[in-house]
Write a protein that holds these residues in place. Structure first.
Motif, PDB file in Angstrom:
ATOM      1  N   SER A   1       6.110  -7.646  -2.747  1.00 64.81           N
ATOM      2  CA  SER A   1       5.124  -6.704  -2.207  1.00 64.81           C
ATOM      3  C   SER A   1       4.613  -5.751  -3.283  1.00 64.81           C
ATOM      4  O   SER A   1       3.621  -5.064  -3.074  1.00 64.81           O
ATOM      5  CB  SER A   1       5.729  -5.913  -1.047  1.00 64.81           C
ATOM      6  OG  SER A   1       6.734  -5.061  -1.521  1.00 64.81           O
ATOM      7  N   VAL A   2       5.290  -5.698  -4.451  1.00 68.26           N
ATOM      8  CA  VAL A   2       4.853  -4.782  -5.505  1.00 68.26           C
ATOM      9  C   VAL A   2       3.527  -5.235  -6.121  1.00 68.26           C
ATOM     10  O   VAL A   2       2.751  -4.422  -6.625  1.00 68.26           O
ATOM     11  CB  VAL A   2       5.956  -4.656  -6.578  1.00 68.26           C
ATOM     12  CG1 VAL A   2       5.496  -3.823  -7.743  1.00 68.26           C
ATOM     13  CG2 VAL A   2       7.194  -4.038  -5.974  1.00 68.26           C
TER      14      VAL A   2
ATOM     15  N   ALA B   1      -5.664  -5.720  -0.544  1.00 71.11           N
ATOM     16  CA  ALA B   1      -4.576  -4.907  -0.017  1.00 71.11           C
ATOM     17  C   ALA B   1      -4.451  -5.090   1.489  1.00 71.11           C
ATOM     18  O   ALA B   1      -3.347  -5.299   2.008  1.00 71.11           O
ATOM     19  CB  ALA B   1      -4.807  -3.442  -0.369  1.00 71.11           C
TER      20      ALA B   1
ATOM     21  N   ILE C   1      -1.042  -6.703   3.124  1.00 69.72           N
ATOM     22  CA  ILE C   1      -0.222  -5.948   4.080  1.00 69.72           C
ATOM     23  C   ILE C   1      -0.103  -6.740   5.375  1.00 69.72           C
ATOM     24  O   ILE C   1       0.978  -6.877   5.949  1.00 69.72           O
ATOM     25  CB  ILE C   1      -0.844  -4.565   4.360  1.00 69.72           C
ATOM     26  CG1 ILE C   1      -0.812  -3.700   3.105  1.00 69.72           C
ATOM     27  CG2 ILE C   1      -0.108  -3.865   5.479  1.00 69.72           C
ATOM     28  CD1 ILE C   1      -1.608  -2.436   3.247  1.00 69.72           C
TER      29      ILE C   1
ATOM     30  N   LEU D   1      -2.871   4.488  -1.421  1.00 71.06           N
ATOM     31  CA  LEU D   1      -3.940   4.014  -2.305  1.00 71.06           C
ATOM     32  C   LEU D   1      -5.101   3.466  -1.495  1.00 71.06           C
ATOM     33  O   LEU D   1      -6.275   3.733  -1.785  1.00 71.06           O
ATOM     34  CB  LEU D   1      -3.395   2.936  -3.241  1.00 71.06           C
ATOM     35  CG  LEU D   1      -2.502   3.419  -4.379  1.00 71.06           C
ATOM     36  CD1 LEU D   1      -1.833   2.247  -5.052  1.00 71.06           C
ATOM     37  CD2 LEU D   1      -3.325   4.186  -5.388  1.00 71.06           C
ATOM     38  N   PHE D   2      -4.759   2.699  -0.460  1.00 74.42           N
ATOM     39  CA  PHE D   2      -5.764   2.102   0.420  1.00 74.42           C
ATOM     40  C   PHE D   2      -6.641   3.195   1.012  1.00 74.42           C
ATOM     41  O   PHE D   2      -7.878   3.131   0.959  1.00 74.42           O
ATOM     42  CB  PHE D   2      -5.010   1.349   1.514  1.00 74.42           C
ATOM     43  CG  PHE D   2      -5.830   0.364   2.270  1.00 74.42           C
ATOM     44  CD1 PHE D   2      -6.351  -0.732   1.631  1.00 74.42           C
ATOM     45  CD2 PHE D   2      -6.052   0.519   3.618  1.00 74.42           C
ATOM     46  CE1 PHE D   2      -7.088  -1.660   2.329  1.00 74.42           C
ATOM     47  CE2 PHE D   2      -6.788  -0.394   4.321  1.00 74.42           C
ATOM     48  CZ  PHE D   2      -7.305  -1.491   3.684  1.00 74.42           C
TER      49      PHE D   2
ATOM     50  N   VAL E   1       3.076   3.661  -0.405  1.00 74.74           N
ATOM     51  CA  VAL E   1       2.152   3.963  -1.500  1.00 74.74           C
ATOM     52  C   VAL E   1       0.894   3.092  -1.403  1.00 74.74           C
ATOM     53  O   VAL E   1      -0.207   3.546  -1.699  1.00 74.74           O
ATOM     54  CB  VAL E   1       2.847   3.786  -2.860  1.00 74.74           C
ATOM     55  CG1 VAL E   1       1.856   3.932  -3.987  1.00 74.74           C
ATOM     56  CG2 VAL E   1       3.942   4.794  -3.018  1.00 74.74           C
ATOM     57  N   VAL E   2       1.077   1.831  -0.963  1.00 72.78           N
ATOM     58  CA  VAL E   2      -0.095   0.965  -0.805  1.00 72.78           C
ATOM     59  C   VAL E   2      -1.048   1.559   0.229  1.00 72.78           C
ATOM     60  O   VAL E   2      -2.266   1.579   0.030  1.00 72.78           O
ATOM     61  CB  VAL E   2       0.340  -0.460  -0.424  1.00 72.78           C
ATOM     62  CG1 VAL E   2      -0.854  -1.271   0.010  1.00 72.78           C
ATOM     63  CG2 VAL E   2       1.023  -1.125  -1.587  1.00 72.78           C
ATOM     64  N   LEU E   3      -0.494   2.119   1.313  1.00 75.52           N
ATOM     65  CA  LEU E   3      -1.355   2.754   2.316  1.00 75.52           C
ATOM     66  C   LEU E   3      -2.029   3.998   1.747  1.00 75.52           C
ATOM     67  O   LEU E   3      -3.206   4.258   2.027  1.00 75.52           O
ATOM     68  CB  LEU E   3      -0.548   3.105   3.559  1.00 75.52           C
ATOM     69  CG  LEU E   3      -0.294   1.937   4.499  1.00 75.52           C
ATOM     70  CD1 LEU E   3       0.474   2.397   5.719  1.00 75.52           C
ATOM     71  CD2 LEU E   3      -1.602   1.312   4.947  1.00 75.52           C
TER      72      LEU E   3
ATOM     73  N   VAL F   1       0.847  -5.970  -4.824  1.00 80.16           N
ATOM     74  CA  VAL F   1      -0.316  -5.318  -4.203  1.00 80.16           C
ATOM     75  C   VAL F   1      -0.754  -4.112  -5.019  1.00 80.16           C
ATOM     76  O   VAL F   1      -1.944  -3.843  -5.185  1.00 80.16           O
ATOM     77  CB  VAL F   1       0.024  -4.855  -2.763  1.00 80.16           C
ATOM     78  CG1 VAL F   1      -1.233  -4.411  -2.065  1.00 80.16           C
ATOM     79  CG2 VAL F   1       0.703  -5.943  -2.003  1.00 80.16           C
ATOM     80  N   ILE F   2       0.248  -3.355  -5.541  1.00 77.69           N
ATOM     81  CA  ILE F   2      -0.070  -2.170  -6.344  1.00 77.69           C
ATOM     82  C   ILE F   2      -0.910  -2.586  -7.550  1.00 77.69           C
ATOM     83  O   ILE F   2      -1.927  -1.952  -7.867  1.00 77.69           O
ATOM     84  CB  ILE F   2       1.232  -1.493  -6.822  1.00 77.69           C
ATOM     85  CG1 ILE F   2       2.106  -1.116  -5.634  1.00 77.69           C
ATOM     86  CG2 ILE F   2       0.922  -0.302  -7.706  1.00 77.69           C
ATOM     87  CD1 ILE F   2       1.989   0.277  -5.173  1.00 77.69           C
TER      88      ILE F   2
ATOM     89  N   LEU G   1      -4.464  -3.406  -6.460  1.00 80.51           N
ATOM     90  CA  LEU G   1      -5.229  -2.193  -6.157  1.00 80.51           C
ATOM     91  C   LEU G   1      -5.594  -1.455  -7.437  1.00 80.51           C
ATOM     92  O   LEU G   1      -6.704  -0.925  -7.577  1.00 80.51           O
ATOM     93  CB  LEU G   1      -4.412  -1.273  -5.239  1.00 80.51           C
ATOM     94  CG  LEU G   1      -4.509  -1.575  -3.746  1.00 80.51           C
ATOM     95  CD1 LEU G   1      -3.514  -0.745  -2.976  1.00 80.51           C
ATOM     96  CD2 LEU G   1      -5.903  -1.290  -3.235  1.00 80.51           C
TER      97      LEU G   1
ATOM     98  N   GLU H   1       2.171  -9.873   4.941  1.00 82.04           N
ATOM     99  CA  GLU H   1       3.555  -9.633   4.555  1.00 82.04           C
ATOM    100  C   GLU H   1       4.447  -9.604   5.793  1.00 82.04           C
ATOM    101  O   GLU H   1       5.580 -10.092   5.757  1.00 82.04           O
ATOM    102  CB  GLU H   1       3.625  -8.282   3.863  1.00 82.04           C
ATOM    103  CG  GLU H   1       4.626  -8.198   2.752  1.00 82.04           C
ATOM    104  CD  GLU H   1       4.411  -6.913   2.010  1.00 82.04           C
ATOM    105  OE1 GLU H   1       3.634  -6.937   1.064  1.00 82.04           O
ATOM    106  OE2 GLU H   1       4.998  -5.900   2.413  1.00 82.04           O
TER     107      GLU H   1
ATOM    108  N   ILE I   1       7.393   1.586  -1.880  1.00 79.06           N
ATOM    109  CA  ILE I   1       6.416   1.097  -2.863  1.00 79.06           C
ATOM    110  C   ILE I   1       5.496   0.067  -2.220  1.00 79.06           C
ATOM    111  O   ILE I   1       4.283   0.103  -2.372  1.00 79.06           O
ATOM    112  CB  ILE I   1       7.144   0.501  -4.083  1.00 79.06           C
ATOM    113  CG1 ILE I   1       7.988   1.581  -4.732  1.00 79.06           C
ATOM    114  CG2 ILE I   1       6.132  -0.048  -5.081  1.00 79.06           C
ATOM    115  CD1 ILE I   1       8.760   1.104  -5.922  1.00 79.06           C
ATOM    116  N   GLY I   2       6.085  -0.877  -1.459  1.00 74.27           N
ATOM    117  CA  GLY I   2       5.289  -1.974  -0.913  1.00 74.27           C
ATOM    118  C   GLY I   2       4.415  -1.579   0.256  1.00 74.27           C
ATOM    119  O   GLY I   2       3.431  -2.257   0.539  1.00 74.27           O
TER     120      GLY I   2
ATOM    121  N   ALA J   1      10.868  -7.887  -1.096  1.00 73.39           N
ATOM    122  CA  ALA J   1      10.529  -6.528  -1.534  1.00 73.39           C
ATOM    123  C   ALA J   1       9.731  -6.560  -2.833  1.00 73.39           C
ATOM    124  O   ALA J   1       8.687  -5.919  -2.938  1.00 73.39           O
ATOM    125  CB  ALA J   1      11.802  -5.696  -1.706  1.00 73.39           C
TER     126      ALA J   1
ATOM    127  N   ILE K   1      -9.618  -3.634  -2.133  1.00 68.68           N
ATOM    128  CA  ILE K   1      -9.298  -3.146  -0.789  1.00 68.68           C
ATOM    129  C   ILE K   1      -9.063  -4.321   0.166  1.00 68.68           C
ATOM    130  O   ILE K   1      -8.124  -4.322   0.956  1.00 68.68           O
ATOM    131  CB  ILE K   1     -10.431  -2.222  -0.284  1.00 68.68           C
ATOM    132  CG1 ILE K   1     -10.400  -0.915  -1.057  1.00 68.68           C
ATOM    133  CG2 ILE K   1     -10.281  -1.955   1.189  1.00 68.68           C
ATOM    134  CD1 ILE K   1     -11.538  -0.004  -0.749  1.00 68.68           C
TER     135      ILE K   1
END
Lengths: 164, 342
Positions: free
Chosen positions: B124-125, B150, B154, A71-72, A67-69, B127-128, B131, B157, A63-64, B121, B147
């Motif tokens: 880091s959620v 994000a 990343i 979406l990115f 999926v972020v990649l 970020v979703i 976005l 982190e 998820i961290g 962990a 963007i």
């Protein structure tokens, strides 16, 4: 153990619904967001099995990061808002066949290997120490092989990115 | 002893949820008033809010009331459901983060064996959520802000996780409670007068962790994602009313929770030297001590926030990948070698 079974069922139902939406939705970003629910469900199932470390790794990595990649990448290239007709491939037979075959293979392997295995009755989670002990004793060769494979992929990515 | 042990599971859960809410919202309100309103004002030679309550101390409540009664606007072309859900994803990661914090030898929400790893962990959620907010607003400034956020989250982190690894190696556990005890019962070259707060032996890790959480919180000087001179307000541009309030609470609550985590990892958490760490008194005074240490760490975050100008995007990425990550790898190797040798 009854509560675990009930929650397993609930989470499995949500995961199956979300997985269907991943492949049927016509918006790429929505597909990636449904995938988050599927992966969170996987993490939840690991937690139900008492595998804390694996479950948390699932959240951190999939998820961290993954999926972020996704979406990115989608947002940098084609972040259309509405429905996109080109998302679904016309040929659905081959992917469906591959999916069913993979499911059968993995289900067979899992059931065949863990046929009579039982979870610890007290429901205590596996500690990180136990996980690391088994990685660095019984599974040292696969672990090192995976590390080398990842290193090779890492170097390969740098080589591909540096076109000089 | 553990007073919650006699209660039924659901009663215990309700009490813990209420304490968790307080543990997220009270520090957030305190930080907003003391640092964002008052400290920044004094640094800029002005008084800040003075009207609402004594010395303007009710101003955060007034702001909350203001945002709640504003209209909750959805842009016409926005993706409604994703737009509506995004602030909750960000806030959820904050509320999940707070449960790893221990407030005393028995005062824990849940004593996870993986402790700090779980915290990294779930953080880091968020970020979703960012976005989702950036994309669903159907606005190019929002998308660019999302963007940028994000990419930044990343990048920072990694040094944050790698900086924590040094602490985990030295304490020999990922459990937050175990890390506090390891510091309380540690010794510096055979002298155990103040225990061994890891800010001394892991100073490099502490500095890297602080820089990384500053960037994770997108606080200035790392506020490229919401750079108002370029992007209006980044992924927050289209948000108004209560959903903006949720993002706002998320930002300041997360800065409080991250400060508390830094205080636990590097400053000894709920422990103060001079009292046996297994003494029951820590269940009462421990949360207050942790709160004090958290406010100290948060003070540094906001001091930097109000002092330094914004990084450029390339400087920001270069700092993460070329400076912080190699440094934190060196820190891990050095810690590992010393752990085996000593």
């Amino acid at each position: 153990m009854v509560a675990q079974n009930i929650f397993f069922g609930i989470m499995a139902a949500i995961m199956i619904w979300a997985a269907l939406r991943v492949v049927t939705t016509k918006n790429v970003v929505h597909a990636a967001l449904w995938l988050v629910i599927v992966l969170a469900g996987v993490a939840g199932q690991f937690l139900l099995l008492g595998a804390e470390f694996v479950g948390v790794t699932q959240i951190l990595v999939y998820i961290g990061a993954v999926v972020v990649l996704f979406l990115f990448g989608i947002m940098l290239t084609r972040a259309s808002m509405g429905e996109d007709e080109n998302v679904n491939l016309p040929n659905r037979i081959v992917p469906a066949t591959v999916g069913v075959l993979l499911f059968g293979l993995m289900a067979f392997a899992t059931i065949d290997y863990w046929r009579d295995a039982e979870l610890p009755k007290d429901g205590s989670p596996t500690t990180v120490e136990a996980v690391s002990d088994s990685i660095f004793s019984d599974f040292i060769v696969p672990f090192e092989a995976t590390s080398v494979l990842l290193l090779a992929a890492l170097i390969g990515a740098i080589v591909v990115a540096r076109k000089e | 002893m553990n007073v919650l042990a006699d209660l039924a599971y659901w009663q215990e859960t309700i009490i813990k949820v209420l304490i968790g809410l307080a543990a997220v919202l009270l520090p957030a309100g305190t930080i907003v008033y003391l640092y964002l309103f008052k400290m920044m004002s004094f640094m800029q030679s002005r008084l800040g809010p003075m009207e609402a309550g004594p010395f303007g101390s009710m101003q955060p409540l007034a702001e909350v009331g203001k945002w709640i009664q504003k209209e909750d606007i959805f842009p016409t072309k926005a993706d409604k459901r994703v737009f509506a859900a995004a602030p909750f994803v960000v806030l959820m990661s904050t509320f999940l983060l707070v449960i790893i914090l221990p407030g005393g030898p028995d005062a824990t929400f849940v004593d996870l064996n993986v402790g700090i790893y779980f915290g990294l962990a779930v953080s880091s959620v968020s970020v979703i959520g960012i976005l989702m907010a950036g994309w669903s607003s159907a606005n190019k400034y929002s998308l660019l802000g999302g963007i940028r956020a994000a990419g930044q989250l990343i990048a920072y982190e990694l040094p944050m996780i790698l900086a924590v690894v040094g602490v985990v190696i030295q304490a020999g556990t990922m459990n937050m409670q175990g890390i506090v005890f390891a510091q309380a019962e540690g010794e510096i070259f055979g002298w155990g007068g103040i225990g061994n707060p890891y800010i001394i032996t892991q100073f490099l890790g502490f500095v890297i962790f602080m820089i990384a959480i500053q960037a994770e919180l997108t606080q200035p000087p790392f506020d490229m994602p919401i750079a108002e001179s370029e992007l209006i307000s980044g992924y927050l541009t289209e948000y108004s009313g209560i959903r903006f309030l949720l993002f706002f609470i998320g930002e300041f609550a997360t800065s409080g929770v991250f400060s508390a985590i830094a205080a636990t990892l590097f400053l000894g958490g709920w422990y103060v030297p001079g009292i046996d760490p297994h003494n029951d008194i820590f269940n009462v005074i421990g949360p207050l001590i942790l709160f004090g240490k958290m406010m100290l760490v948060a003070f540094f975050i906001y001091w930097f926030r109000f002092t330094y100008p914004r990084f450029r995007e390339d400087q920001l990425q270069r700092l993460a990948w070329k400076v912080l990550i190699p440094l934190s790898l060196v820190n891990i190797v050095a810690t590992g070698v010393l752990k085996v040798v000593l």
